[in-house]
Design a protein around this motif. Structure first.
Motif, PDB file in Angstrom:
ATOM      1  N   HIS A   1       0.514  -1.281  -0.359  1.00 53.51           N
ATOM      2  CA  HIS A   1      -0.019  -0.298   0.255  1.00 53.51           C
ATOM      3  C   HIS A   1       0.679   1.580  -0.257  1.00 53.51           C
ATOM      4  CE1 HIS A   1      -4.163   1.453   0.513  1.00 53.51           C
ATOM      5  NE2 HIS A   1      -3.534   2.609   0.942  1.00 53.51           N
ATOM      6  N   THR A   2       1.882   0.939   0.303  1.00 50.90           N
ATOM      7  CA  THR A   2       3.239   2.171   0.459  1.00 50.90           C
ATOM      8  C   THR A   2       3.526   2.938  -0.752  1.00 50.90           C
ATOM      9  OG1 THR A   2       3.775   1.052   2.322  1.00 50.90           O
ATOM     10  CG2 THR A   2       4.982   3.017   1.785  1.00 50.90           C
TER      11      THR A   2
ATOM     12  N   CYS B   1       9.332  -6.254   2.754  1.00 52.07           N
ATOM     13  CA  CYS B   1       7.939  -5.587   3.398  1.00 52.07           C
ATOM     14  C   CYS B   1       6.741  -6.105   4.164  1.00 52.07           C
ATOM     15  CB  CYS B   1       7.190  -4.234   2.890  1.00 52.07           C
ATOM     16  SG  CYS B   1       6.115  -3.323   3.383  1.00 52.07           S
TER      17      CYS B   1
ATOM     18  N   GLY C   1      -5.159  -5.841   5.273  1.00 53.85           N
ATOM     19  CA  GLY C   1      -4.388  -6.078   4.329  1.00 53.85           C
ATOM     20  C   GLY C   1      -3.377  -7.218   4.896  1.00 53.85           C
ATOM     21  N   SER C   2      -2.334  -7.501   4.082  1.00 50.43           N
ATOM     22  CA  SER C   2      -1.264  -7.881   4.603  1.00 50.43           C
ATOM     23  C   SER C   2      -0.763  -8.244   4.934  1.00 50.43           C
ATOM     24  CB  SER C   2      -0.069  -8.103   2.694  1.00 50.43           C
ATOM     25  OG  SER C   2      -0.903  -8.555   1.678  1.00 50.43           O
ATOM     26  N   VAL C   3      -0.134  -6.453   5.384  1.00 46.89           N
ATOM     27  CA  VAL C   3       0.413  -6.087   6.872  1.00 46.89           C
ATOM     28  C   VAL C   3      -0.936  -6.434   8.653  1.00 46.89           C
ATOM     29  CG1 VAL C   3       1.278  -4.048   7.969  1.00 46.89           C
ATOM     30  CG2 VAL C   3       1.580  -4.017   5.889  1.00 46.89           C
TER      31      VAL C   3
ATOM     32  N   ASP D   1     -11.857  -4.742   9.065  1.00 47.02           N
ATOM     33  CA  ASP D   1     -12.126  -4.531   8.260  1.00 47.02           C
ATOM     34  C   ASP D   1     -13.395  -4.089   7.651  1.00 47.02           C
ATOM     35  OD1 ASP D   1      -9.240  -4.673   6.424  1.00 47.02           O
ATOM     36  OD2 ASP D   1     -11.275  -4.151   5.301  1.00 47.02           O
ATOM     37  N   ALA D   2     -13.306  -2.899   6.541  1.00 47.21           N
ATOM     38  CA  ALA D   2     -14.760  -2.250   6.356  1.00 47.21           C
ATOM     39  C   ALA D   2     -14.745  -2.935   5.182  1.00 47.21           C
ATOM     40  CB  ALA D   2     -13.972  -0.996   5.750  1.00 47.21           C
TER      41      ALA D   2
ATOM     42  N   LYS E   1     -12.407 -10.104   3.969  1.00 53.70           N
ATOM     43  CA  LYS E   1     -10.796 -10.154   4.132  1.00 53.70           C
ATOM     44  C   LYS E   1     -10.842 -11.015   5.226  1.00 53.70           C
ATOM     45  CE  LYS E   1      -9.072  -7.085   1.879  1.00 53.70           C
ATOM     46  NZ  LYS E   1      -7.717  -6.797   1.478  1.00 53.70           N
TER      47      LYS E   1
ATOM     48  N   CYS F   1      -3.978  -0.718  11.080  1.00 53.45           N
ATOM     49  CA  CYS F   1      -2.848  -0.978   9.992  1.00 53.45           C
ATOM     50  C   CYS F   1      -4.081  -0.917   8.605  1.00 53.45           C
ATOM     51  CB  CYS F   1      -2.658  -2.944  10.067  1.00 53.45           C
ATOM     52  SG  CYS F   1      -2.123  -3.711  10.749  1.00 53.45           S
TER      53      CYS F   1
ATOM     54  N   VAL G   1       0.916   1.551  12.685  1.00 51.27           N
ATOM     55  CA  VAL G   1       2.327   0.660  11.565  1.00 51.27           C
ATOM     56  C   VAL G   1       1.738   1.268  10.403  1.00 51.27           C
ATOM     57  CG1 VAL G   1       2.657  -1.518  10.356  1.00 51.27           C
ATOM     58  CG2 VAL G   1       1.549  -1.857  12.691  1.00 51.27           C
TER      59      VAL G   1
ATOM     60  N   ILE H   1       0.817   4.234   7.257  1.00 50.58           N
ATOM     61  CA  ILE H   1       1.600   5.583   7.351  1.00 50.58           C
ATOM     62  C   ILE H   1      -0.018   5.962   6.509  1.00 50.58           C
ATOM     63  CG2 ILE H   1       2.976   6.517   5.616  1.00 50.58           C
ATOM     64  CD1 ILE H   1       4.194   4.047   6.883  1.00 50.58           C
TER      65      ILE H   1
ATOM     66  N   SER I   1       5.966   1.490  14.947  1.00 52.68           N
ATOM     67  CA  SER I   1       6.581   0.677  14.283  1.00 52.68           C
ATOM     68  C   SER I   1       7.040   0.338  12.973  1.00 52.68           C
ATOM     69  CB  SER I   1       6.386  -0.410  15.103  1.00 52.68           C
ATOM     70  OG  SER I   1       5.398  -1.201  13.998  1.00 52.68           O
TER      71      SER I   1
ATOM     72  N   PHE J   1       9.184  -1.258   9.828  1.00 54.38           N
ATOM     73  CA  PHE J   1       9.911  -2.484   9.183  1.00 54.38           C
ATOM     74  C   PHE J   1       9.680  -3.490  10.466  1.00 54.38           C
ATOM     75  CE2 PHE J   1      13.157  -5.279   7.737  1.00 54.38           C
ATOM     76  CZ  PHE J   1      12.461  -5.477   6.896  1.00 54.38           C
TER      77      PHE J   1
ATOM     78  N   ARG K   1      -1.366  -9.420  -1.190  1.00 54.03           N
ATOM     79  CA  ARG K   1      -0.051  -9.291  -2.115  1.00 54.03           C
ATOM     80  C   ARG K   1      -0.299  -9.981  -3.902  1.00 54.03           C
ATOM     81  NH1 ARG K   1       0.310  -5.733   0.392  1.00 54.03           N
ATOM     82  NH2 ARG K   1       2.629  -5.006   1.893  1.00 54.03           N
TER      83      ARG K   1
HETATM   84  P1  NAD Z   1      -3.891  -3.053   1.794  1.00 54.33           P
HETATM   85  O1  NAD Z   1      -4.458  -1.469   1.341  1.00 54.33           O
HETATM   86  O2  NAD Z   1      -4.143  -4.115   1.734  1.00 54.33           O
HETATM   87  O3  NAD Z   1      -5.049  -2.861   3.379  1.00 54.33           O
HETATM   88  C1  NAD Z   1      -5.240  -1.756   4.202  1.00 54.33           C
HETATM   89  C2  NAD Z   1      -6.814  -2.606   4.943  1.00 54.33           C
HETATM   90  O4  NAD Z   1      -7.282  -1.806   5.446  1.00 54.33           O
HETATM   91  C3  NAD Z   1      -7.863  -2.980   3.274  1.00 54.33           C
HETATM   92  O5  NAD Z   1      -8.185  -3.901   3.417  1.00 54.33           O
HETATM   93  C4  NAD Z   1      -9.153  -2.477   3.861  1.00 54.33           C
HETATM   94  O6  NAD Z   1     -10.123  -3.041   3.748  1.00 54.33           O
HETATM   95  C5  NAD Z   1      -8.474  -1.883   5.482  1.00 54.33           C
HETATM   96  N1  NAD Z   1      -9.290  -0.703   5.347  1.00 54.33           N
HETATM   97  C6  NAD Z   1      -8.939   0.740   4.781  1.00 54.33           C
HETATM   98  N2  NAD Z   1     -10.115   2.131   5.522  1.00 54.33           N
HETATM   99  C7  NAD Z   1     -10.563   1.282   6.776  1.00 54.33           C
HETATM  100  C8  NAD Z   1     -11.391   1.490   7.761  1.00 54.33           C
HETATM  101  N3  NAD Z   1     -11.865   3.192   7.339  1.00 54.33           N
HETATM  102  N4  NAD Z   1     -11.589   0.654   8.459  1.00 54.33           N
HETATM  103  C9  NAD Z   1     -11.904  -0.050   8.746  1.00 54.33           C
HETATM  104  N5  NAD Z   1     -11.051  -1.085   7.127  1.00 54.33           N
HETATM  105  C10 NAD Z   1     -10.384  -0.287   6.833  1.00 54.33           C
HETATM  106  O7  NAD Z   1      -2.061  -1.962   2.890  1.00 54.33           O
HETATM  107  P2  NAD Z   1      -1.537  -3.239   3.614  1.00 54.33           P
HETATM  108  O8  NAD Z   1      -0.043  -2.903   2.559  1.00 54.33           O
HETATM  109  O9  NAD Z   1      -1.873  -4.302   4.329  1.00 54.33           O
HETATM  110  O10 NAD Z   1      -0.803  -1.742   3.931  1.00 54.33           O
HETATM  111  C11 NAD Z   1      -0.890  -1.657   6.025  1.00 54.33           C
HETATM  112  C12 NAD Z   1      -0.433   0.370   6.600  1.00 54.33           C
HETATM  113  O11 NAD Z   1       0.807   0.026   6.648  1.00 54.33           O
HETATM  114  C13 NAD Z   1      -0.772   1.043   4.829  1.00 54.33           C
HETATM  115  O12 NAD Z   1      -1.014   2.063   5.738  1.00 54.33           O
HETATM  116  C14 NAD Z   1       1.313   0.656   4.559  1.00 54.33           C
HETATM  117  O13 NAD Z   1       1.255   1.977   4.082  1.00 54.33           O
HETATM  118  C15 NAD Z   1       1.622   0.752   6.017  1.00 54.33           C
HETATM  119  N6  NAD Z   1       2.115  -0.227   5.369  1.00 54.33           N
HETATM  120  C16 NAD Z   1       3.703   0.455   7.253  1.00 54.33           C
HETATM  121  C17 NAD Z   1       5.049  -0.130   7.310  1.00 54.33           C
HETATM  122  C18 NAD Z   1       5.778   0.103   8.596  1.00 54.33           C
HETATM  123  O14 NAD Z   1       6.442   0.108   8.215  1.00 54.33           O
HETATM  124  N7  NAD Z   1       4.915   0.750   8.932  1.00 54.33           N
HETATM  125  C19 NAD Z   1       5.141  -0.983   5.707  1.00 54.33           C
HETATM  126  C20 NAD Z   1       4.130  -1.562   5.106  1.00 54.33           C
HETATM  127  C21 NAD Z   1       3.207  -0.893   4.721  1.00 54.33           C
END
Ligand code: NAD
Ligand code: ZN
Length: 394
Positions: A49-50, A188, A215-217, A237-238, A242, A282, A306, A308, A331, A333, A383
């Motif tokens: 997602h980033t 990641c 999501g994956s994270v 999750d909305a 998932k 997340c 976690v 962003i 946090s 990574f 992913r």
């Molecule tokens: P993704 O898009 O696959 O998953 C996000 C999930 O959140 C989705 O399933 C979506 O339906 C859900 N969602 C979004 N808004 C919502 C809400 N208001 N209420 C309920 N659910 C909601 O993303 P991802 O790849 O899993 O990444 C998740 C987050 O982690 C992103 O913000 C990404 O940038 C961040 N991230 C942070 C780091 C770190 O080191 N801190 C590393 C990787 C990713």
């Protein structure tokens, strides 16, 4: 020795030319690695997602185009620059957006993984050593190809290209017997989620956890909590689709905030006698962060952030709310120090402590990268793995 060593390589890359503009697969030039740099042939890259956030360009200060996005991948070392000792041509490696020089004050401390020189920096778009880029567009001139416009780097990595150049601090050598496609996930998303549980929250057996965003994270958070013996893992999750995959990663209860007549944190407090022990945000949404914070138990509840947050909005919490004894921490990574700790995490994944298969929901050829972006935007993939280069495994 690679016959490309020391030479400019012309190869295919997916170049982002502007916010929300489809990526363009085109020929680019990739310079040889300079001192303490490594040139890597990218084999597979997945989309996080980033990447989507940077492509959307919501945060204007972070915009830089043309740019090669991508930071979750696995590849093979093509050649190394002067002084690089820990990897060599032919090694399988994963690029890391949050590097480890192993020498600075922070790298020598156990408490943090934010290396002074190579920690993640969304504003950074050039190499550390000389402030230049190693990517440029090609122009056809009489007598062959010549360099023209520089193309910016992204998150210390830039993996949507057949060849990339990284600081050696951002390259981790992996076991050559590791399943390569799965290793992209450790670059990641999966490390970020599992690490948030193991290294930051330090979730204990028999405890309760809520994960916001599956999501994956978020699902890697669930998988990490399952592996540590959490007794209850509540997924929020909305997107109701998932939950099915979530069950594979140990999610025991599912809440869709859209179905509720009261706030998510109230429901979680009701079903857990006052709140969960740990919560993880997340989604990257500050309002969700407030829900995550309040869904933990007073006195000891711990929230790990976690997601962003591209918005300029700040945390919607009143300082008095901290007197309830809950804590909140961020946090990057998953707190992993990449060079020191990731090879061991790779071994644990190879032993099946953490399942990786369910995270790869789609596979597409490199040329279909825009379709892969769309799948993530639509919430239809965890992913999507792109095969970037054709290769033969040793
Ligand atoms: P993704 O898009 O696959 O998953 C996000 C999930 O959140 C989705 O399933 C979506 O339906 C859900 N969602 C979004 N808004 C919502 C809400 N208001 N209420 C309920 N659910 C909601 O993303 P991802 O790849 O899993 O990444 C998740 C987050 O982690 C992103 O913000 C990404 O940038 C961040 N991230 C942070 C780091 C770190 O080191 N801190 C590393 C990787 C990713
Ligand atoms: Zn990521």
């Amino acid at each position: 020795m690679a016959n490309t060593q020391g030479k400019i390589i012309t190869c295919k890359a997916a170049v982002a030319w502007g916010p929300k503009e489809p990526l363009v697969i085109q020929d680019i030039c990739v310079d040889p690695p300079q001192k303490m740099e490594v040139r890597v042939k990218i084999l597979y890259s997945s989309i996080c997602h980033t990447d989507l956030g940077a492509w959307n360009g919501v945060n204007e200060a972070e915009r830089a185009f043309p740019r090669i996005l991508g930071h979750e991948a696995v590849g093979m070392v093509e050649s190394v620059g002067e002084g690089v000792k820990d990897v060599k041509e032919g090694d399988y490696v994963i690029p890391i957006f949050n590097g480890e020089c192993c020498e600075c004050r922070v790298c020598k401390k156990e408490e943090s993984n934010l290396c002074e020189r190579y920690h993640v920096d969304p504003m950074k778009r050039v190499m550390v050593s000389d402030g230049g880029t190693r990517f440029s567009t090609t122009t056809t001139k009489e007598g062959g190809l010549s360099k023209s416009q520089p193309i910016y780097h992204f998150l210390n990595t830039s993996t949507f290209t057949e060849y990339t150049v990284l600081d050696s601090a951002c390259v981790v050598k992996i076991d050559p017997n590791a399943p390569l496609k799965h290793m992209s996930l450790l670059s990641c998303g999966v490390s970020t989620g599992v690490g948030a549980v193991w290294n930051i929250a330090k979730v204990k057996e028999g405890t309760t956890t809520a994960v916001f965003g599956l999501g994956s994270v978020g699902l890697a958070v669930a998988e990490g909590a399952r592996a540590r013996g959490a007794s209850r893992i509540i997924g929020v999750d909305a997107n109701p689709s998932k939950f099915e995959t979530g069950k594979l990663m140990g999610v025991t209860d599912f809440i869709n905030p859209k179905d509720l007549t009261k706030s998510t944190h109230k429901i979680i407090q009701d079903i857990t006698r006052g709140g969960v022990d740990y919560s993880f945000e997340c989604t990257g949404n500050v309002d969700v962060l407030r829900e995550a914070f309040l869904s933990t138990h007073t006195g000891w509840g711990s929230t790990v952030l976690v997601g962003i947050y591209p918005t300029p909005r700040t945390l919607p919490l009143h300082p008095m709310e901290f007197f309830d004894g809950r804590t909140i921490t961020g946090s990057v990574f998953g707190g992993f120090k990449p060079k020191s700790q990731l090879p061991n995490f790779v071994q644990q994944c190879m032993k099946g402590v953490v399942k990786l298969e369910p995270f790869i929901t789609n596979e597409l050829p490199f040329e279909k990268i825009n379709d892969a972006f769309q799948l993530l935007r639509d919430g239809k993939s965890l992913r999507c793995l792109l095969q970037i280069s054709k290769f033969l495994k040793k």
